[in-house]
Design a protein around this motif. Structure first.
Motif, mmCIF file in Angstrom:
data_model
loop_
_atom_site.group_PDB
_atom_site.id
_atom_site.type_symbol
_atom_site.label_atom_id
_atom_site.label_comp_id
_atom_site.label_asym_id
_atom_site.label_seq_id
_atom_site.Cartn_x
_atom_site.Cartn_y
_atom_site.Cartn_z
ATOM 1 N N GLU A 186 0.714 -1.257 -0.268
ATOM 2 C CA GLU A 186 -0.185 0.246 0.255
ATOM 3 C C GLU A 186 0.776 1.328 -0.373
ATOM 4 O OE1 GLU A 186 -2.309 -0.334 3.619
ATOM 5 O OE2 GLU A 186 -3.445 -1.628 2.745
ATOM 6 N N ALA A 187 1.999 1.147 0.885
ATOM 7 C CA ALA A 187 2.886 2.328 0.560
ATOM 8 C C ALA A 187 3.234 2.231 -0.480
ATOM 9 C CB ALA A 187 3.771 2.036 2.584
ATOM 10 N N LYS A 188 3.654 1.232 -1.429
ATOM 11 C CA LYS A 188 4.457 1.765 -2.394
ATOM 12 C C LYS A 188 4.139 2.076 -3.736
ATOM 13 C CE LYS A 188 7.861 0.471 -3.934
ATOM 14 N NZ LYS A 188 8.850 1.380 -4.581
ATOM 15 N N ALA A 189 2.439 1.943 -2.774
ATOM 16 C CA ALA A 189 1.384 2.296 -4.178
ATOM 17 C C ALA A 189 1.012 3.920 -4.189
ATOM 18 C CB ALA A 189 0.205 1.530 -4.370
ATOM 19 N N LEU A 190 0.869 4.203 -2.585
ATOM 20 C CA LEU A 190 0.859 5.363 -2.790
ATOM 21 C C LEU A 190 1.114 6.862 -3.535
ATOM 22 C CD1 LEU A 190 -0.730 7.071 -0.352
ATOM 23 C CD2 LEU A 190 1.529 8.319 0.560
ATOM 24 N N ALA A 191 -0.058 7.660 -3.994
ATOM 25 C CA ALA A 191 0.027 8.220 -5.056
ATOM 26 C C ALA A 191 -0.576 9.593 -4.796
ATOM 27 C CB ALA A 191 -0.336 8.307 -5.961
ATOM 28 N N TYR A 192 0.034 10.949 -4.749
ATOM 29 C CA TYR A 192 -0.054 12.606 -3.950
ATOM 30 C C TYR A 192 -1.036 12.856 -5.341
ATOM 31 C CZ TYR A 192 -0.625 16.173 -1.777
ATOM 32 O OH TYR A 192 -1.656 17.374 -0.961
ATOM 33 N N ASP A 193 -2.104 13.281 -5.340
ATOM 34 C CA ASP A 193 -2.386 14.666 -6.035
ATOM 35 C C ASP A 193 -2.359 16.154 -5.849
ATOM 36 O OD1 ASP A 193 -3.494 15.824 -8.490
ATOM 37 O OD2 ASP A 193 -5.455 14.521 -8.699
ATOM 38 N N GLY A 194 -2.209 16.769 -5.290
ATOM 39 C CA GLY A 194 -1.393 18.095 -4.558
ATOM 40 C C GLY A 194 -0.791 18.829 -5.386
ATOM 41 N N PRO A 218 2.370 17.026 -7.005
ATOM 42 C CA PRO A 218 1.985 15.569 -7.031
ATOM 43 C C PRO A 218 3.167 14.579 -6.635
ATOM 44 C CG PRO A 218 1.258 17.328 -9.094
ATOM 45 C CD PRO A 218 2.441 17.934 -8.391
ATOM 46 N N ARG A 219 2.943 13.540 -6.609
ATOM 47 C CA ARG A 219 3.814 12.125 -6.390
ATOM 48 C C ARG A 219 2.838 11.171 -7.225
ATOM 49 N NH1 ARG A 219 8.188 14.176 -4.135
ATOM 50 N NH2 ARG A 219 8.055 15.873 -3.018
ATOM 51 N N GLN A 220 3.433 10.430 -8.174
ATOM 52 C CA GLN A 220 3.248 9.281 -8.608
ATOM 53 C C GLN A 220 3.082 7.699 -7.205
ATOM 54 O OE1 GLN A 220 1.130 9.204 -11.257
ATOM 55 N NE2 GLN A 220 1.452 11.524 -11.324
ATOM 56 N N ALA A 221 3.122 6.657 -8.261
ATOM 57 C CA ALA A 221 3.296 5.738 -6.792
ATOM 58 C C ALA A 221 4.533 5.332 -7.284
ATOM 59 C CB ALA A 221 2.196 4.931 -7.450
ATOM 60 N N GLY A 222 5.260 4.782 -6.007
ATOM 61 C CA GLY A 222 6.763 4.608 -5.959
ATOM 62 C C GLY A 222 7.453 5.913 -6.170
ATOM 63 N N GLU A 223 7.120 6.716 -5.649
ATOM 64 C CA GLU A 223 7.596 7.692 -6.250
ATOM 65 C C GLU A 223 7.637 8.711 -4.438
ATOM 66 O OE1 GLU A 223 8.462 12.627 -7.758
ATOM 67 O OE2 GLU A 223 6.782 11.340 -8.622
ATOM 68 N N ALA A 224 6.437 8.686 -4.506
ATOM 69 C CA ALA A 224 5.837 9.319 -2.355
ATOM 70 C C ALA A 224 6.351 8.583 -1.758
ATOM 71 C CB ALA A 224 4.358 9.205 -2.952
ATOM 72 N N VAL A 225 6.759 6.588 -1.780
ATOM 73 C CA VAL A 225 7.155 6.167 -0.992
ATOM 74 C C VAL A 225 8.059 5.615 -1.630
ATOM 75 C CG1 VAL A 225 6.836 4.911 1.017
ATOM 76 C CG2 VAL A 225 5.703 6.302 1.077
ATOM 77 N N MET A 241 11.125 -4.544 1.971
ATOM 78 C CA MET A 241 10.259 -4.199 3.370
ATOM 79 C C MET A 241 11.613 -4.086 4.449
ATOM 80 S SD MET A 241 6.615 -6.428 4.468
ATOM 81 C CE MET A 241 7.655 -7.676 5.469
ATOM 82 N N ASP A 242 12.468 -4.401 4.466
ATOM 83 C CA ASP A 242 13.593 -4.576 5.511
ATOM 84 C C ASP A 242 14.289 -3.028 6.232
ATOM 85 O OD1 ASP A 242 14.980 -4.934 3.259
ATOM 86 O OD2 ASP A 242 16.492 -6.542 4.261
ATOM 87 N N HIS A 243 14.055 -2.326 4.124
ATOM 88 C CA HIS A 243 14.890 -1.013 3.866
ATOM 89 C C HIS A 243 13.393 0.294 4.241
ATOM 90 C CE1 HIS A 243 17.574 2.060 1.704
ATOM 91 N NE2 HIS A 243 17.359 1.894 3.588
ATOM 92 N N THR A 244 13.428 0.878 5.383
ATOM 93 C CA THR A 244 11.768 1.806 5.262
ATOM 94 C C THR A 244 12.215 3.106 6.083
ATOM 95 O OG1 THR A 244 11.396 0.142 7.092
ATOM 96 C CG2 THR A 244 10.140 -0.094 4.756
ATOM 97 N N PRO A 245 13.173 3.562 5.689
ATOM 98 C CA PRO A 245 13.987 4.588 7.205
ATOM 99 C C PRO A 245 12.697 6.313 6.075
ATOM 100 C CG PRO A 245 14.843 4.458 4.187
ATOM 101 C CD PRO A 245 14.323 3.270 4.166
ATOM 102 N N GLN A 246 12.274 6.823 7.427
ATOM 103 C CA GLN A 246 11.290 7.315 7.512
ATOM 104 C C GLN A 246 11.691 8.827 5.881
ATOM 105 O OE1 GLN A 246 13.164 7.245 10.211
ATOM 106 N NE2 GLN A 246 12.691 8.157 11.398
ATOM 107 N N ILE A 247 13.388 8.795 6.037
ATOM 108 C CA ILE A 247 13.543 9.942 5.085
ATOM 109 C C ILE A 247 14.516 9.610 4.040
ATOM 110 C CG2 ILE A 247 15.433 11.858 4.806
ATOM 111 C CD1 ILE A 247 14.659 12.567 7.707
ATOM 112 N N TRP A 248 14.221 8.937 2.759
ATOM 113 C CA TRP A 248 14.457 8.683 2.268
ATOM 114 C C TRP A 248 15.464 10.171 1.421
ATOM 115 C CZ3 TRP A 248 14.284 3.288 -0.119
ATOM 116 C CH2 TRP A 248 15.249 3.365 -0.706
#
Length: 318
Positions: free
Chosen positions: A169-177, A180-187, A192-199
């Motif tokens: 779901e995180a990988k599929a998250l997109a933002y239309d604001g 805009p952030r496409q899926a795979g770009e937003a997160v 799954m073992d490498h999920t930093p809050q800042i990339w």
């Protein structure tokens, strides 16, 4: 803070919790800094359902548990307020308390499950998503932070399938604001073992940095070279347990895990100067070790000693 109180009044009214709080008066919180119960100095944990939850903690019966859970669920169903969703997530997942409360008895009990539900709702909240507009790539954005927190909690609960689903779901998250952030770009996580809050793009990530990479990490060789000095001072300091402080008490239930912090947020601590004079002198020559790379968090470079007694179990964390 005023907007927070208005939103909490609205939650109490919408859920029918008239007896719950007197929001015009004293702040309502189950745990406080004054009582030494919270470890985040920059935030008070103010939330609904204090009276119901307190009654359950003081007398854990089926009746008090049912009453507290009904209150929690009413808030979950009624509230779309960012602060309420965030604080209830922190409360029920034991993110801010010094010692575990809601997952101390049953790691996957109903209160913890409700905390995960609050977290899922928080991730979809418009104010949380607005961080994609308001914060840059080197700042901690709400959606990535809470996806990470929920993933870690699910892993510690051995809810692997739920964690895998949330990761997708995180990988599929997109933002239309505005930005805009496409899926795979937003997160932009890849594992799954490498999920930093800042990339940060362009940085290498490896589970273990082998010796043949130390030419890019010269501090590793320096630490190895000066191990006798480090060990000598540590052994001397360890003779007095009062030199250590409890470390990350919210990450473990049984055992002991303590620390001495020497360097944090680009500053050397008094303990570094007083307890480790020789090692501290060396650190002042070595740090920052990567001056060309900007600091994005206070722990960008952090030096501490940690010690743990046998049998202590620590949650998966990052």
């Amino acid at each position: 803070m005023r907007s927070l109180w208005v939103s909490l009044v609205a939650v109490a009214w919408a859920t029918g919790i008239e007896e719950e709080e007197d929001f015009a008066g004293q702040s309502k919180a189950l745990f406080t800094h004054a009582a030494g119960e919270l470890h985040c100095p920059d935030r008070e944990l103010v939330h609904p359902c204090v009276d119901h939850l307190k009654a359950w903690l003081e007398n854990k019966t089926d009746t008090t548990a049912d009453s507290a859970l009904r209150c929690v669920r009413r808030v979950l169903n009624a509230s779309d307020d960012f602060y309420t969703l965030r604080n209830m997530t922190h409360l029920l997942l034991d993110l801010d308390v010094v010692q575990k409360v809601f997952d101390a008895d049953a790691r996957d009990g109903p209160f913890v499950m409700a905390g995960l539900d609050f977290g899922r709702k928080l991730i979809r909240n418009s104010e949380c998503l607005a961080d994609f507009d308001n914060l840059n790539d080197m700042q901690c954005r709400c959606p990535m932070l809470y996806h990470k927190i929920l993933l870690l909690k699910m892993k510690n609960l051995n809810r692997t399938e739920d964690a895998q689903q949330l990761f997708q779901e995180a990988k599929a998250l997109a933002y239309d604001g505005v930005t805009p952030r496409q899926a795979g770009e937003a997160v932009p996580w890849t594992r799954m073992d490498h999920t930093p809050q800042i990339w940060l793009k362009g940085l290498r990530a490896m589970p273990v940095w082998p010796r043949d990479t130390w030419d890019t990490l010269p501090i590793c060789s320096k630490l190895e070279e000066h191990y006798p000095v480090i060990r000598k001072e540590f052994d001397e300091v360890s003779k007095n347990s009062n030199n250590f402080q409890d470390a990350y008490r919210f990450l473990y239930l049984n055992g002991t895990w303590d620390r001495i912090l020497l360097y944090h947020a680009k500053k050397f601590t008094p303990e570094c100067e007083e307890l480790f004079p020789e090692f501290c002198g060396l650190l002042k020559q070595w740090l920052p070790s990567k001056p060309g790379i900007p600091y994005v968090v206070d722990q960008n470079e952090q030096v501490m000693f940690l010690r743990m007694t046998a049998g202590t179990t620590v949650e998966t964390h990052s």
